[in-house]
Design a protein around this motif. Structure first.
Motif, mmCIF file in Angstrom:
data_model
loop_
_atom_site.group_PDB
_atom_site.id
_atom_site.type_symbol
_atom_site.label_atom_id
_atom_site.label_comp_id
_atom_site.label_asym_id
_atom_site.label_seq_id
_atom_site.Cartn_x
_atom_site.Cartn_y
_atom_site.Cartn_z
ATOM 1 N N LEU A 85 3.758 -32.693 -27.190
ATOM 2 C CA LEU A 85 4.838 -32.713 -26.053
ATOM 3 C C LEU A 85 4.978 -31.500 -25.214
ATOM 4 N N ARG A 86 5.048 -31.668 -24.079
ATOM 5 C CA ARG A 86 5.195 -30.460 -23.014
ATOM 6 C C ARG A 86 6.551 -30.429 -22.806
ATOM 7 N N ALA A 87 7.307 -29.303 -23.312
ATOM 8 C CA ALA A 87 8.600 -29.305 -23.082
ATOM 9 C C ALA A 87 8.913 -28.389 -21.825
ATOM 10 N N LEU A 88 7.915 -27.451 -21.595
ATOM 11 C CA LEU A 88 8.062 -26.741 -20.549
ATOM 12 C C LEU A 88 6.778 -26.430 -19.935
ATOM 13 N N HIS A 89 6.569 -26.765 -18.544
ATOM 14 C CA HIS A 89 5.305 -26.652 -18.091
ATOM 15 C C HIS A 89 5.092 -25.551 -16.791
ATOM 16 N N ASP A 90 4.490 -24.554 -16.820
ATOM 17 C CA ASP A 90 4.336 -23.721 -15.704
ATOM 18 C C ASP A 90 5.577 -23.563 -15.070
ATOM 19 N N LEU A 91 6.624 -22.992 -15.449
ATOM 20 C CA LEU A 91 7.856 -22.632 -15.049
ATOM 21 C C LEU A 91 7.921 -20.953 -14.582
ATOM 22 N N ASP A 92 8.393 -21.145 -13.230
ATOM 23 C CA ASP A 92 8.572 -19.881 -12.560
ATOM 24 C C ASP A 92 10.180 -19.605 -12.527
ATOM 25 N N LEU A 93 10.576 -18.309 -12.651
ATOM 26 C CA LEU A 93 11.986 -18.329 -12.423
ATOM 27 C C LEU A 93 12.141 -16.620 -12.433
ATOM 28 N N GLU A 94 13.214 -16.183 -11.498
ATOM 29 C CA GLU A 94 13.432 -14.965 -11.218
ATOM 30 C C GLU A 94 15.097 -14.710 -11.262
ATOM 31 N N VAL A 95 15.725 -13.715 -11.737
ATOM 32 C CA VAL A 95 17.117 -13.477 -11.825
ATOM 33 C C VAL A 95 17.054 -11.871 -11.325
ATOM 34 N N SER A 96 17.737 -11.531 -10.354
ATOM 35 C CA SER A 96 17.980 -10.126 -9.988
ATOM 36 C C SER A 96 19.109 -9.456 -10.556
ATOM 37 N N CYS A 97 19.301 -8.153 -10.387
ATOM 38 C CA CYS A 97 20.683 -7.532 -11.077
ATOM 39 C C CYS A 97 21.822 -8.119 -10.350
ATOM 40 N N GLY A 98 22.644 -8.338 -11.198
ATOM 41 C CA GLY A 98 24.030 -8.653 -10.649
ATOM 42 C C GLY A 98 23.875 -10.249 -10.156
ATOM 43 N N GLU A 99 23.197 -10.939 -10.329
ATOM 44 C CA GLU A 99 23.090 -12.225 -9.687
ATOM 45 C C GLU A 99 23.549 -13.290 -10.860
ATOM 46 N N ILE A 100 24.191 -14.507 -10.207
ATOM 47 C CA ILE A 100 24.466 -15.545 -11.272
ATOM 48 C C ILE A 100 23.622 -16.601 -11.085
ATOM 49 N N VAL A 101 22.662 -16.901 -11.831
ATOM 50 C CA VAL A 101 21.596 -17.989 -11.544
ATOM 51 C C VAL A 101 21.984 -19.188 -12.585
ATOM 52 N N ALA A 102 22.100 -20.361 -12.006
ATOM 53 C CA ALA A 102 22.053 -21.544 -13.140
ATOM 54 C C ALA A 102 20.941 -22.209 -12.977
ATOM 55 N N LEU A 103 20.700 -22.864 -14.297
ATOM 56 C CA LEU A 103 19.600 -23.565 -14.612
ATOM 57 C C LEU A 103 20.184 -25.033 -14.693
ATOM 58 N N ILE A 104 19.771 -25.991 -13.946
ATOM 59 C CA ILE A 104 20.369 -27.477 -14.276
ATOM 60 C C ILE A 104 19.153 -28.473 -14.427
ATOM 61 N N GLY A 105 19.721 -29.463 -14.978
ATOM 62 C CA GLY A 105 18.671 -30.704 -14.933
ATOM 63 C C GLY A 105 19.052 -31.627 -16.017
ATOM 64 N N PRO A 106 18.467 -32.861 -15.764
ATOM 65 C CA PRO A 106 19.147 -33.924 -16.625
ATOM 66 C C PRO A 106 18.847 -33.472 -18.312
ATOM 67 N N ASN A 107 19.414 -34.232 -19.032
ATOM 68 C CA ASN A 107 19.240 -33.980 -20.631
ATOM 69 C C ASN A 107 17.961 -33.941 -20.737
ATOM 70 N N GLY A 108 17.416 -33.013 -21.777
ATOM 71 C CA GLY A 108 16.383 -33.085 -22.201
ATOM 72 C C GLY A 108 15.049 -32.659 -21.330
ATOM 73 N N ALA A 109 15.529 -31.988 -20.345
ATOM 74 C CA ALA A 109 14.721 -31.443 -19.294
ATOM 75 C C ALA A 109 13.989 -30.237 -19.751
ATOM 76 N N GLY A 110 14.454 -29.734 -20.643
ATOM 77 C CA GLY A 110 13.717 -28.153 -21.434
ATOM 78 C C GLY A 110 14.675 -26.993 -21.225
ATOM 79 N N LYS A 111 15.773 -27.337 -20.768
ATOM 80 C CA LYS A 111 16.714 -26.144 -20.334
ATOM 81 C C LYS A 111 16.873 -25.182 -21.758
ATOM 82 N N THR A 112 17.455 -25.802 -22.539
ATOM 83 C CA THR A 112 17.634 -25.015 -23.926
ATOM 84 C C THR A 112 16.364 -24.489 -24.584
ATOM 85 N N THR A 113 15.155 -24.957 -24.498
ATOM 86 C CA THR A 113 13.812 -24.717 -25.048
ATOM 87 C C THR A 113 13.676 -23.392 -23.850
#
Lengths: 264, 300
Positions: A20-48
């Motif tokens: 099972l591929r829970a996450l595949h080749d994911l890129d993400l950046e958060v800068s200092c002081g930023e508020i970034v949200a990660l959204i997606g349908p249930n089971g998309a792999g966010k908690t993973t």
């Protein structure tokens, strides 16, 4: 001067559980002081994804880099959860995980653990240094409770608190670890509309006061749209979109991920 | 009445010793969910260490109380080192193995340590010097409580008090309670869980060593197998009180001590163990999680 590197850089992160591929080749950046949200349908792999960041899972591939504001840069994958916490990542949970038998103050004091150095011998002998440190921990914990406006519950047992306060306490405990990046896993889950709008204000206030970046997973779109500087959308473990709230709102791929593909 | 008091105090003494050992079982269980079957052997090693030390120190001509203090200290250090080592080599590598594996490893450790002492020391009972002197002022009450009973009671009370302060009021104690409640969360809050587990083993072993020294001096003889029965009894006491609960272990131990003492005194010493284990069976039938044990809901 070289370009300022983002606080958190995730490069090509993959996580597989057997086939099972829970996450595949994911890129993400958060800068200092930023508020970034990660959204997606249930089971998309966010908690993973959060579990990979905090060292609960060891990612199958990819890099997680933390460039701390003090200039230290480190690679987080391969470290243990307690080491990652020491480097400045803290998180809360989708389903509340407080130390339910302990008091509110004690819960926050546990969060302070990794920032203080009294050894076992000190604990047994209880010299002046140990006692001063213990007092400092209590002060610091109490101040955090005051900032989050739940200090009146300090001596209550955690499990006796109303749900909304338990959520706030989880955030307080995470703040006690002195993070540079705070990960919030569905902070608004189970809150009523009033509590949610209070949470909105609280998160902004935390960012100002503690000068940290926040990465949150959330299903409440109103909260996400009003809080976030940027949004990442994942589906089936892959990033399908990123951008400002306005860009995401008008992105057809995002709507499709939530509503499903029209086969006709 | 006097006979009752005598039995009461002898039960209290017994219970105190059980409590010192039972705390090690219950703390380790509370934190990693393992029944440390080698714990009785740590107690036995404590008694042997104290014996060896006491012999040397007595030859050097030290007064009995100094001999007692120093031998107890040596026993604590040595037993703690054993406890730490056992955890490191027999349990930590199996931290993520199925529950049965560390249990079997614990039984293996128990057998190994018994036989190690059997080979290194002797198979016979060896006499242990009475290190606790008879207090003259206690003479009028001799029939009710002896001076070694008194020393055992006081020592246990002080140790319990220190342990309570450690668990309730210090940073490491807080980390221990947090680890016991939710190990993963503790880890995520930056607590070095391996260190906390090591500390738990060290504390448990030190308590067992104190128990070993006191009981050896009280009874006057030891051999390599004393850890087995003492371990089983203390384990019974821990289960009685609710395994994982620190006050439960103390309560269960005292209850077991009195049961044995009164059964021996009023019925027959042949039935001492029968009553002890009958009590266990009854508790397990009517209150499976022990007197102070909490029923844990399985997390989904």
């Amino acid at each position: 001067m070289s370009e300022v590197r983002p606080l958190l850089e995730v490069r090509g992160l993959s996580m597989a559980f057997g086939g099972l591929r829970a996450l595949h080749d994911l890129d993400l950046e958060v800068s200092c002081g930023e508020i970034v949200a990660l959204i997606g349908p249930n089971g998309a792999g966010k908690t993973t994804f959060f579990n990979c960041l905090t060292g609960v899972y060891a990612p199958s591939a990819g890099d997680i880099l933390l460039n701390r504001p003090d200039g230290k840069a480190l690679r987080l994958n391969g470290l243990l959860p307690n080491q990652i916490t020491k480097h400045g990542l803290a998180r809360t949970f989708q389903n509340i995980r407080l130390f339910s038998e302990m008091t509110v103050l004690e819960n926050v004091m546990i969060g302070c653990h990794c920032r203080h150095r009294a050894g076992i011998l000190g604990a047994i002998l209880r010299g002046p240094a140990t006692r001063a440190e213990e007092a400092a921990i209590i002060d610091k914990s109490y101040t955090i409770l005051q900032h989050l406006r739940i200090a009146q519950y300090a001596n209550d047992v955690a499990k006796s608190l109303p749900y909304g306060v338990q959520r706030t306490l989880e955030i307080a405990r995470a703040l006690a670890t002195e993070p540079v990046l705070l990960l919030l896993d569905e902070p608004a889950a189970g809150l009523n509309p009033t509590e949610t709008s209070e949470l909105d204000a609280l998160i902004l206030q935390i960012r100002e006061r503690y000068r940290l970046a926040i990465l949150l997973i959330e299903h409440d779109m109103k909260l996400v749209m009003s809080l976030s500087d940027r949004i990442y959308v994942v589906d089936y473990g892959e990033r399908i979109a990123q951008g400002t709230p306005a860009e995401i709102r008008n992105n057809p791929a995002v709507i499709k991920a939530y509503l499903g593909e029209d086969d006709a | 009445m006097e006979y009752f008091l005598e039995l009461f105090f002898s039960g209290l003494t017994r219970g105190s010793i059980y409590a010192l050992i039972a705390l090690g079982y219950t703390m380790v269980y509370g934190i990693i969910g393992l029944i440390n079957f080698a714990h009785g052997e740590i107690y036995m090693i404590g008694a042997f260490t104290a014996l060896i030390c006491a012999t040397v120190l007595t030859i050097w001509g030290l007064p009995p109380l100094a001999v007692l203090g120093l031998s107890a200290f040596a026993a604590i250090i040595w037993s703690a080192a054993y406890g730490l080592t056992v955890e490191r080599i027999a349990y930590r590598p199996l931290r993520h193995a199925p529950r049965l594996s560390p249990l079997i490893s614990a039984i293996g450790m128990s057998i190994f340590l018994q036989n190690y002492v059997l080979l290194a020391q002797t198979a016979d009972f060896v006499s242990f010097p009475a290190l606790i002197p008879d207090f003259a002022w206690l003479e009028p009450y001799r029939s009710i409580i002896g001076s070694s009973d008194l020393v055992i009671l006081l020592t246990t009370a002080v140790v319990m008090l220190l342990l309570t302060i450690l668990i309730k009021g210090t940073k490491i104690g807080r980390a221990m309670r947090a680890t016991a409640q939710d190990r993963e969360m503790a880890l995520l809050l930056g607590i070095d869980v391996n260190l906390v587990i090591s500390v738990t083993f060290v504390i448990g072993s030190a308590l067992a060593a104190i128990g070993g020294v006191l009981i050896a001096s009280h009874i006057g003889q030891i051999n390599f197998a004393i850890g087995f029965l003492a371990g089983i009894k203390a384990f019974t006491a821990a289960v009685l009180g609710g395994i994982g609960s620190v006050p439960g272990a103390v309560l269960g131990s005292l209850l077991l001590g009195w049961t044995e003492s009164f059964a021996t005194g009023y019925i027959s010493s042949d039935y001492e163990d029968v009553f002890a284990f009958a009590l266990l069976v009854l508790i397990l039938i009517f209150r499976p999680s022990g007197i102070l044990g909490r029923h844990h809901n399985q997390k989904v």
